[in-house]
Scaffold this motif. Structure first.
Motif, short mmCIF file in Angstrom:
data_model
loop_
_atom_site.label_atom_id
_atom_site.label_comp_id
_atom_site.label_asym_id
_atom_site.label_seq_id
_atom_site.Cartn_x
_atom_site.Cartn_y
_atom_site.Cartn_z
N LYS A 1 50.10 121.84 21.03
CA LYS A 1 49.96 122.64 22.24
C LYS A 1 51.13 122.42 23.19
O LYS A 1 51.57 123.34 23.88
CB LYS A 1 48.64 122.30 22.95
CG LYS A 1 47.41 122.80 22.19
CD LYS A 1 46.14 122.58 23.01
CE LYS A 1 44.94 123.18 22.30
NZ LYS A 1 43.70 123.07 23.08
N THR B 1 49.79 128.59 20.37
CA THR B 1 48.92 128.56 21.54
C THR B 1 49.77 128.49 22.79
O THR B 1 51.00 128.39 22.73
CB THR B 1 47.96 127.36 21.47
OG1 THR B 1 47.08 127.42 22.59
CG2 THR B 1 48.74 126.05 21.50
N LYS C 1 51.49 126.88 26.03
CA LYS C 1 52.04 125.56 26.29
C LYS C 1 51.22 124.89 27.38
O LYS C 1 50.84 125.52 28.36
CB LYS C 1 53.51 125.69 26.72
CG LYS C 1 54.36 126.42 25.68
CD LYS C 1 55.74 126.70 26.20
CE LYS C 1 56.57 127.44 25.15
NZ LYS C 1 55.99 128.78 24.83
#
Length: 370
Positions: A74, A80, A82
């Motif tokens: 992540k 996804t 940040k």
């Protein structure tokens, strides 16, 4: 990170390390190998600010946190959005929170250089507990000093606890092995087997132990009663041998083995020490009470023999100090062929005991012993 060279290519085995949480995203995406930059250091500084505010490691308190690998993905923004640690202005000092968020900006050029950060930190002032406003550096220094003082007390407390635990461990080791042998093992030295020209060995066992163990009512826990009986008996014996220059070698079932004259040699004193020990144990058996059979007398056979042996430490996981030689076997035969509530002494031990002129020894006569 492990690597090896094959055909001019370097193969990397990537291992997720907790310290990667402090690494800037642009470096994390290219890891390995490790990279460095001032902008990356600024990002790491922002994560440290988070730790100073929350006094917690980054990300571990997030609701979505599941694993280190998922968190690193992540941060890098792989598949996804940040992420950054949650740091709200209403929960902490607003100016400090703003500085942290500015320092962990996604774009490295947008992060301020340390020269600007230093000027910002100097200007940050805040009030707490109705006290006059202070510079953040002064507050941090005060906190560091307080932490250092607390740490000193904590270190002293932990050191004391460590020393107490070390003492308990050493005492336990001294109960398993002779003190001189245990000290050698404790400092990492090998224990070389030794031969001893003359020692005295004590063997004893309980007469009719199987019958005593089996003689329990259906309402009694038979295995537990056997353990309780042996524990009471050996505790009694152990308290006695503390007063003599002897070493308890082992217990096997109801058999009890003790030796004198090693690892510290004591001339011919070993025979007298073992003989006095045997007399004391014999006397204690006359008043010993079996808890679950208080009306059943406890009777034992005791055998003594003196002679040469070899001794050394056997094993690594559970090291034991073992004795080897015909002297051990003969001492065992003295016990197994002896009479109950009497001390069966070999001719070799008799010769040593007569020198002291303090023991009454009766001749039993010749018997066949293997």
């Amino acid at each position: 990170m492990n690597c090896r060279e094959v055909n001019n290519f370097t193969l990397y085995l990537s291992v997720s390390l907790p310290e990667l949480l402090w690494m800037a995203p642009e470096h994390l995406r290219n890891y390995p190998p490790r990279q460095s930059s001032q902008a990356g250091d600024v990002y790491s500084f922002a994560i440290i600010i988070y730790e100073m505010c929350t006094r917690a490691e980054p990300y571990v308190s997030e609701i979505w946190y599941k694993s280190l690998d998922e968190t690193l993905a992540k941060i890098k923004g792989v598949g996804t959005l940040k992420v950054r640690p949650t740091l709200r202005e209403e929960d902490y000092f607003p100016d400090v929170v703003k500085l942290a968020k500015c320092c962990w900006h996604e774009a490295p050029p947008e992060r301020p250089p340390f020269s600007n950060i230093r000027n910002v930190v100097k200007r940050i002032r805040f009030k707490r507990d109705a006290k006059p406003s202070q510079n953040v550096l002064d507050v941090l220094l005060n906190r560091m000093e307080q932490y250092a003082n607390n740490l000193e007390g904590l270190v002293e407390e932990r050191t004391q606890a460590f020393l107490e635990e070390k003492k308990r461990s050493e005492e336990l080791l001294y109960q398993v092995l002779p003190r001189s042998v245990a000290n050698q093992l404790r400092i990492g030295n090998p224990v070389v087997p030794e031969s001893y020209e003359s020692v005295t060995i004590y063997f004893s066992d309980i007469v009719g132990f199987t019958a005593i163990s089996a003689n329990s009512t259906p309402f009694q826990e038979r295995p537990l009663l056997v353990v309780d009986l042996l524990n009471d008996l050996y505790s009694c014996f152990d308290s006695i041998i503390e007063h003599y220059d002897v070493y308890k070698v082992e217990t096997i079932g109801d058999a009890y083995m003790v030796v004198s004259g090693l690892p510290e040699r004591n001339g011919t004193e070993h025979a007298r020490q073992i003989a006095r020990l045997a007399l004391n144990i014999l006397h204690s058996l006359q008043t010993f009470v079996i808890r679950h059979q208080p009306n059943t007398p406890l009777r034992a056979r005791i055998g003594l023999h003196s002679g040469p042996v070899c001794a050394g430490v056997v094993g690594r996981k559970m090291p034991r100090y073992c004795l080897f030689g015909d002297t051990v076997n003969t001492a065992s035969r003295m016990e197994s062929n002896g009479e109950q509530m009497k001390i069966h002494v070999s001719k070799a031990t008799t010769r040593l005991l007569t020198r002291f002129n303090t023991f009454v020894i009766e001749e039993r006569g010749e018997i066949d012993i293997k």
